[in-house]
Design a protein around this motif. Sequence first.
Motif, PDB file in Angstrom:
ATOM      1  N   SER A 120     -39.135   5.220 -75.394  1.00 14.82           N
ATOM      2  CA  SER A 120     -38.016   6.122 -75.174  1.00 14.82           C
ATOM      3  C   SER A 120     -37.193   6.230 -76.451  1.00 14.82           C
ATOM      4  CB  SER A 120     -37.142   5.583 -74.048  1.00 14.82           C
ATOM      5  OG  SER A 120     -35.934   6.315 -74.023  1.00 14.82           O
ATOM      6  N   LEU A 121     -36.920   7.469 -76.859  1.00 10.26           N
ATOM      7  CA  LEU A 121     -36.065   7.646 -78.031  1.00 10.26           C
ATOM      8  C   LEU A 121     -34.613   7.885 -77.627  1.00 10.26           C
ATOM      9  CD1 LEU A 121     -38.365   9.735 -80.415  1.00 10.26           C
ATOM     10  CD2 LEU A 121     -37.852   7.308 -80.471  1.00 10.26           C
ATOM     11  N   ASN A 122     -34.360   7.845 -76.320  1.00  7.01           N
ATOM     12  CA  ASN A 122     -32.989   8.086 -75.838  1.00  7.01           C
ATOM     13  C   ASN A 122     -32.016   6.997 -76.277  1.00  7.01           C
ATOM     14  OD1 ASN A 122     -33.713  10.417 -74.537  1.00  7.01           O
ATOM     15  ND2 ASN A 122     -34.204   9.363 -72.622  1.00  7.01           N
ATOM     16  N   TYR A 123     -32.556   5.797 -76.458  1.00  4.70           N
ATOM     17  CA  TYR A 123     -31.674   4.682 -76.818  1.00  4.70           C
ATOM     18  C   TYR A 123     -30.956   4.925 -78.138  1.00  4.70           C
ATOM     19  CZ  TYR A 123     -35.083   3.169 -80.260  1.00  4.70           C
ATOM     20  OH  TYR A 123     -35.920   3.115 -81.337  1.00  4.70           O
ATOM     21  N   GLU A 168     -27.417  13.087 -81.093  1.00  3.56           N
ATOM     22  CA  GLU A 168     -27.076  14.444 -80.674  1.00  3.56           C
ATOM     23  C   GLU A 168     -28.361  15.264 -80.553  1.00  3.56           C
ATOM     24  OE1 GLU A 168     -23.993  15.416 -80.055  1.00  3.56           O
ATOM     25  OE2 GLU A 168     -23.205  13.443 -80.592  1.00  3.56           O
ATOM     26  N   ASP A 169     -28.301  16.313 -79.734  1.00  2.26           N
ATOM     27  CA  ASP A 169     -29.482  17.153 -79.522  1.00  2.26           C
ATOM     28  C   ASP A 169     -30.066  17.700 -80.822  1.00  2.26           C
ATOM     29  OD1 ASP A 169     -29.585  16.741 -76.897  1.00  2.26           O
ATOM     30  OD2 ASP A 169     -28.906  18.736 -76.279  1.00  2.26           O
ATOM     31  N   ASP A 170     -29.199  18.121 -81.717  1.00  2.72           N
ATOM     32  CA  ASP A 170     -29.724  18.740 -82.942  1.00  2.72           C
ATOM     33  C   ASP A 170     -30.305  17.711 -83.912  1.00  2.72           C
ATOM     34  OD1 ASP A 170     -27.314  17.624 -83.631  1.00  2.72           O
ATOM     35  OD2 ASP A 170     -26.632  19.309 -84.852  1.00  2.72           O
ATOM     36  N   GLU A 171     -30.131  16.452 -83.595  1.00  4.21           N
ATOM     37  CA  GLU A 171     -30.749  15.410 -84.423  1.00  4.21           C
ATOM     38  C   GLU A 171     -32.022  14.866 -83.772  1.00  4.21           C
ATOM     39  OE1 GLU A 171     -27.857  12.402 -85.189  1.00  4.21           O
ATOM     40  OE2 GLU A 171     -26.469  13.834 -86.086  1.00  4.21           O
ATOM     41  N   TYR A 172     -32.288  15.340 -82.559  1.00  8.58           N
ATOM     42  CA  TYR A 172     -33.454  14.822 -81.838  1.00  8.58           C
ATOM     43  C   TYR A 172     -34.742  15.234 -82.533  1.00  8.58           C
ATOM     44  CZ  TYR A 172     -37.087  14.346 -78.346  1.00  8.58           C
ATOM     45  OH  TYR A 172     -38.246  14.018 -77.701  1.00  8.58           O
ATOM     46  N   SER A 173     -35.680  14.293 -82.571  1.00  5.65           N
ATOM     47  CA  SER A 173     -37.010  14.579 -83.073  1.00  5.65           C
ATOM     48  C   SER A 173     -37.959  13.811 -82.170  1.00  5.65           C
ATOM     49  CB  SER A 173     -37.096  14.088 -84.518  1.00  5.65           C
ATOM     50  OG  SER A 173     -38.415  13.812 -84.861  1.00  5.65           O
ATOM     51  N   GLU A 174     -39.065  14.437 -81.759  1.00  6.68           N
ATOM     52  CA  GLU A 174     -39.908  13.763 -80.769  1.00  6.68           C
ATOM     53  C   GLU A 174     -40.816  12.703 -81.370  1.00  6.68           C
ATOM     54  OE1 GLU A 174     -41.562  17.753 -79.884  1.00  6.68           O
ATOM     55  OE2 GLU A 174     -43.364  16.624 -79.403  1.00  6.68           O
ATOM     56  N   ARG A 200     -45.142   2.648 -89.618  1.00  5.30           N
ATOM     57  CA  ARG A 200     -44.869   2.710 -88.191  1.00  5.30           C
ATOM     58  C   ARG A 200     -44.748   4.151 -87.748  1.00  5.30           C
ATOM     59  NH1 ARG A 200     -42.774  -2.156 -86.494  1.00  5.30           N
ATOM     60  NH2 ARG A 200     -42.932  -3.405 -88.381  1.00  5.30           N
ATOM     61  N   ILE A 201     -45.333   4.480 -86.602  1.00 10.90           N
ATOM     62  CA  ILE A 201     -45.159   5.799 -85.992  1.00 10.90           C
ATOM     63  C   ILE A 201     -44.517   5.578 -84.635  1.00 10.90           C
ATOM     64  CG2 ILE A 201     -46.336   7.801 -84.982  1.00 10.90           C
ATOM     65  CD1 ILE A 201     -48.462   7.525 -87.168  1.00 10.90           C
ATOM     66  N   VAL A 202     -43.438   6.305 -84.377  1.00 10.17           N
ATOM     67  CA  VAL A 202     -42.760   6.210 -83.092  1.00 10.17           C
ATOM     68  C   VAL A 202     -42.782   7.589 -82.431  1.00 10.17           C
ATOM     69  CG1 VAL A 202     -40.604   5.645 -81.908  1.00 10.17           C
ATOM     70  CG2 VAL A 202     -41.279   4.367 -83.961  1.00 10.17           C
ATOM     71  N   VAL A 203     -43.183   7.618 -81.156  1.00 14.06           N
ATOM     72  CA  VAL A 203     -43.302   8.873 -80.421  1.00 14.06           C
ATOM     73  C   VAL A 203     -42.536   8.749 -79.110  1.00 14.06           C
ATOM     74  CG1 VAL A 203     -44.925  10.476 -79.321  1.00 14.06           C
ATOM     75  CG2 VAL A 203     -45.595   9.275 -81.406  1.00 14.06           C
ATOM     76  N   ASP A 204     -41.825   9.813 -78.753  1.00 16.82           N
ATOM     77  CA  ASP A 204     -41.048   9.811 -77.513  1.00 16.82           C
ATOM     78  C   ASP A 204     -41.973   9.816 -76.288  1.00 16.82           C
ATOM     79  OD1 ASP A 204     -39.243  10.112 -75.472  1.00 16.82           O
ATOM     80  OD2 ASP A 204     -38.157  11.763 -76.399  1.00 16.82           O
ATOM     81  N   GLU A 205     -41.776   8.852 -75.414  1.00 19.35           N
ATOM     82  CA  GLU A 205     -42.638   8.723 -74.232  1.00 19.35           C
ATOM     83  C   GLU A 205     -42.398   9.837 -73.210  1.00 19.35           C
ATOM     84  OE1 GLU A 205     -41.693   5.045 -72.297  1.00 19.35           O
ATOM     85  OE2 GLU A 205     -39.696   5.740 -71.713  1.00 19.35           O
ATOM     86  N   SER A 206     -41.271  10.539 -73.337  1.00 17.43           N
ATOM     87  CA  SER A 206     -40.927  11.519 -72.297  1.00 17.43           C
ATOM     88  C   SER A 206     -41.640  12.859 -72.482  1.00 17.43           C
ATOM     89  CB  SER A 206     -39.410  11.728 -72.243  1.00 17.43           C
ATOM     90  OG  SER A 206     -38.986  12.448 -73.373  1.00 17.43           O
TER      91      SER A 206
END
Length: 179
Positions: free
Chosen positions: A43-46, A50-56, A70-76
């Motif tokens: 989860s990248l929600n933690y 802000e929405d405009d800074e979100y990256s999946e 390291r590669i991190v990917v949003d589980e949602s």
Amino acid sequence: MRQARREYINSLADKIRSYFSNNFPVDLKEIVRKLGGNLAITSLNYLNIEDDEYSEAFITADVEKPFEFRIVVDESVHRNRQNFSIAHELGHLFLHLGYFLDDDKWRESKLKLASHYRKGYGPDELEANEFAAAFLMPKDEYLSKIYDGLEIEQIAEYFGVSVEAAINRGRFLNVFARV
Ligand SMILES: [Zn+2]
């Protein structure tokens, strides 16, 4: 993107993928591991951004052993989009961080803990998308599925990508006029 650059990216993606695997969908977890990287689907929600800074998804060059990056990917997001994101970040790894192809650049990337985010439509993003499409859907394999008469939804499923990504790849390969 110039045509020569596009062709370079396609042939690079093809070489790297075929070195590890010719099975589809491409096993990205396994390839990241073999490349010395760490993959987290989480989860990248933690981050509470802000929405405009979100990256999946993002990639970071790492100085800490045992991992090179390291590669991190949003589980949602949908699994097929996660696949594309991982391949997209591998594009940054080779094309923009210098991994394996440019030792000086890679050393610098590690020192700076350089990162790339899947976000927006800048030149680096387009190149990483091109790499991802070629990595996950190689031309010959794609054409053979077209000739087999598969529908676009079946092609997307076969390669483990979204229908949108499969359509984009088909457009680039100029195959739809033939079916
Ligand atoms: Zn990116």
